[in-house]
Design a protein around this motif. Sequence first.
Motif, PDB file in Angstrom:
ATOM      1  N   LYS A 164       0.847  -1.185   0.000  1.00  0.00           N
ATOM      2  CA  LYS A 164       0.000   0.000   0.000  1.00  0.00           C
ATOM      3  C   LYS A 164       0.886   1.240   0.000  1.00  0.00           C
ATOM      4  N   LEU A 165       0.701   2.104  -1.003  1.00  0.00           N
ATOM      5  CA  LEU A 165       1.560   3.274  -1.160  1.00  0.00           C
ATOM      6  C   LEU A 165       1.060   4.432  -0.314  1.00  0.00           C
ATOM      7  N   LYS A 166       1.984   5.087   0.351  1.00  0.00           N
ATOM      8  CA  LYS A 166       1.665   6.243   1.184  1.00  0.00           C
ATOM      9  C   LYS A 166       2.420   7.487   0.732  1.00  0.00           C
ATOM     10  N   ASP A 167       3.710   7.335   0.451  1.00  0.00           N
ATOM     11  CA  ASP A 167       4.565   8.484   0.162  1.00  0.00           C
ATOM     12  C   ASP A 167       5.028   8.541  -1.287  1.00  0.00           C
ATOM     13  N   THR A 168       4.455   7.688  -2.145  1.00  0.00           N
ATOM     14  CA  THR A 168       4.782   7.679  -3.565  1.00  0.00           C
ATOM     15  C   THR A 168       3.513   7.441  -4.369  1.00  0.00           C
ATOM     16  N   LEU A 169       3.581   7.743  -5.656  1.00  0.00           N
ATOM     17  CA  LEU A 169       2.521   7.419  -6.608  1.00  0.00           C
ATOM     18  C   LEU A 169       3.133   6.617  -7.743  1.00  0.00           C
ATOM     19  N   TYR A 170       2.293   5.814  -8.410  1.00  0.00           N
ATOM     20  CA  TYR A 170       2.799   4.969  -9.491  1.00  0.00           C
ATOM     21  C   TYR A 170       1.776   4.914 -10.604  1.00  0.00           C
ATOM     22  N   GLU A 171       2.259   5.101 -11.833  1.00  0.00           N
ATOM     23  CA  GLU A 171       1.385   5.062 -13.009  1.00  0.00           C
ATOM     24  C   GLU A 171       2.159   4.485 -14.184  1.00  0.00           C
ATOM     25  N   VAL A 172       1.470   3.688 -15.000  1.00  0.00           N
ATOM     26  CA  VAL A 172       2.055   3.192 -16.245  1.00  0.00           C
ATOM     27  C   VAL A 172       1.186   3.661 -17.397  1.00  0.00           C
ATOM     28  N   ARG A 173       1.804   4.352 -18.334  1.00  0.00           N
ATOM     29  CA  ARG A 173       1.069   4.832 -19.508  1.00  0.00           C
ATOM     30  C   ARG A 173       1.973   4.758 -20.724  1.00  0.00           C
ATOM     31  N   ASP A 174       1.484   4.152 -21.788  1.00  0.00           N
ATOM     32  CA  ASP A 174       2.251   4.020 -23.034  1.00  0.00           C
ATOM     33  C   ASP A 174       3.611   3.380 -22.785  1.00  0.00           C
ATOM     34  N   ARG A 175       3.614   2.356 -21.939  1.00  0.00           N
ATOM     35  CA  ARG A 175       4.801   1.562 -21.619  1.00  0.00           C
ATOM     36  C   ARG A 175       5.861   2.345 -20.842  1.00  0.00           C
ATOM     37  N   VAL A 176       5.481   3.483 -20.286  1.00  0.00           N
ATOM     38  CA  VAL A 176       6.383   4.267 -19.441  1.00  0.00           C
ATOM     39  C   VAL A 176       5.815   4.303 -18.021  1.00  0.00           C
ATOM     40  N   ALA A 177       6.603   3.825 -17.062  1.00  0.00           N
ATOM     41  CA  ALA A 177       6.200   3.863 -15.654  1.00  0.00           C
ATOM     42  C   ALA A 177       6.691   5.165 -15.040  1.00  0.00           C
ATOM     43  N   THR A 178       5.818   5.832 -14.287  1.00  0.00           N
ATOM     44  CA  THR A 178       6.198   7.059 -13.591  1.00  0.00           C
ATOM     45  C   THR A 178       6.078   6.845 -12.087  1.00  0.00           C
ATOM     46  N   ILE A 179       7.185   7.037 -11.385  1.00  0.00           N
ATOM     47  CA  ILE A 179       7.213   6.989  -9.921  1.00  0.00           C
ATOM     48  C   ILE A 179       7.300   8.432  -9.427  1.00  0.00           C
ATOM     49  N   THR A 180       6.332   8.838  -8.616  1.00  0.00           N
ATOM     50  CA  THR A 180       6.292  10.204  -8.103  1.00  0.00           C
ATOM     51  C   THR A 180       6.552  10.195  -6.601  1.00  0.00           C
ATOM     52  N   ASN A 210      12.177   9.835   3.602  1.00  0.00           N
ATOM     53  CA  ASN A 210      12.107   9.104   4.870  1.00  0.00           C
ATOM     54  C   ASN A 210      12.134   7.606   4.576  1.00  0.00           C
ATOM     55  N   GLY A 211      12.111   6.801   5.636  1.00  0.00           N
ATOM     56  CA  GLY A 211      12.208   5.357   5.446  1.00  0.00           C
ATOM     57  C   GLY A 211      11.063   4.781   4.649  1.00  0.00           C
ATOM     58  N   ARG A 212       9.862   5.331   4.846  1.00  0.00           N
ATOM     59  CA  ARG A 212       8.696   4.831   4.117  1.00  0.00           C
ATOM     60  C   ARG A 212       8.829   5.112   2.622  1.00  0.00           C
ATOM     61  N   MET A 213       9.224   6.329   2.278  1.00  0.00           N
ATOM     62  CA  MET A 213       9.397   6.677   0.869  1.00  0.00           C
ATOM     63  C   MET A 213      10.483   5.814   0.231  1.00  0.00           C
ATOM     64  N   HIS A 214      11.565   5.606   0.968  1.00  0.00           N
ATOM     65  CA  HIS A 214      12.659   4.784   0.466  1.00  0.00           C
ATOM     66  C   HIS A 214      12.182   3.356   0.181  1.00  0.00           C
ATOM     67  N   THR A 215      11.427   2.799   1.108  1.00  0.00           N
ATOM     68  CA  THR A 215      10.913   1.439   0.950  1.00  0.00           C
ATOM     69  C   THR A 215       9.994   1.331  -0.256  1.00  0.00           C
ATOM     70  N   GLU A 216       9.073   2.279  -0.381  1.00  0.00           N
ATOM     71  CA  GLU A 216       8.138   2.271  -1.503  1.00  0.00           C
ATOM     72  C   GLU A 216       8.866   2.487  -2.824  1.00  0.00           C
ATOM     73  N   TYR A 217       9.842   3.376  -2.832  1.00  0.00           N
ATOM     74  CA  TYR A 217      10.569   3.679  -4.063  1.00  0.00           C
ATOM     75  C   TYR A 217      11.270   2.436  -4.603  1.00  0.00           C
ATOM     76  N   ARG A 218      11.946   1.718  -3.720  1.00  0.00           N
ATOM     77  CA  ARG A 218      12.652   0.511  -4.157  1.00  0.00           C
ATOM     78  C   ARG A 218      11.677  -0.562  -4.628  1.00  0.00           C
ATOM     79  N   TYR A 219      10.557  -0.685  -3.951  1.00  0.00           N
ATOM     80  CA  TYR A 219       9.528  -1.644  -4.361  1.00  0.00           C
ATOM     81  C   TYR A 219       9.007  -1.297  -5.759  1.00  0.00           C
ATOM     82  N   LEU A 220       8.736  -0.019  -6.000  1.00  0.00           N
ATOM     83  CA  LEU A 220       8.183   0.385  -7.289  1.00  0.00           C
ATOM     84  C   LEU A 220       9.205   0.248  -8.413  1.00  0.00           C
TER      85      LEU A 220
END
Length: 274
Positions: A2-18, A29-39
């Motif tokens: 479950k994402l809290k400190d990041t967003l994730y979208e895939v469009r036209d074969r391009v993934a965007t991590i926000t 922070n640690g939560r953003m770091h964890t989510e970023y690596r997962y994404l």
Amino acid sequence: MKLKDTLYEVRDRVATITLNRPHRANSWNGRMHTEYRYLLQQADQDPDVGAIIVTGAGKFFCVGADTNILSEFTESGEYSSGTGPDLVMPGSDEIPTFLHEYVYHFALSKPVIAAMPGPAAGVGFVLACYTDIRFAVPGAKLTTAHGPLNLPAECGLSWLLPRLIGSARATELLLSSRKFLTDEAYQLGLVHRLVEPEALMDEAQAYARDLITRNSPESLRQTKRQIYLDWHRDVGTATREAGDLLQTMVGQPDYKEAISAYLEKRTARWSGQK
């Protein structure tokens, strides 16, 4: 996850991590770091993704570690990443030297583009440097930030930055920890393209789409691997491996497709098969 400190979208074969903590200037922070690596891992393993964009919500990229966390270090006298047991290591485990903090970007099979809508400092600056290509808005502030905080250059930046912009220029930025603008970063070659804020994401996405349309997935993967491996290797080793890869890749389906598309003057239909 479950994402809290990041967003994730895939469009036209391009993934965007926000990076999505705009109320804290997207501070790390640690939560953003964890989510970023997962994404990153999700995007790298997704066959429907060809390239990855990393950006920040609002008018910031990432201003570094959250100041609340830095204050905690003062009280405890110890550094902590704030990450938990669900932390993943993105990318291939083929090259052990890439399996370290932020260096894991080099182990990804797909190009990563930073789209920087505003300032980047400390770990935010580190993160941008570990991406493959950097777009930024004009006039945004950048800094390594570590010197005034009585910290060392972070996360291999003392190794990476000289390889990106040259030893003399990197030494000055690392020793001074001064603030400089994306305009200067563009002149140094650290930022590849300056784009006005309203056009930043459109231009980054268009670039990513063109990248994965014109180039086969295997060519992008191998070229990225060669670039970062060759920073450690002599030219003879690099040349020998390039020859071995050439022999392998001309036997792959996407080479045949590339030649057919060229002769027929059409866009290639990449299969990604090896």
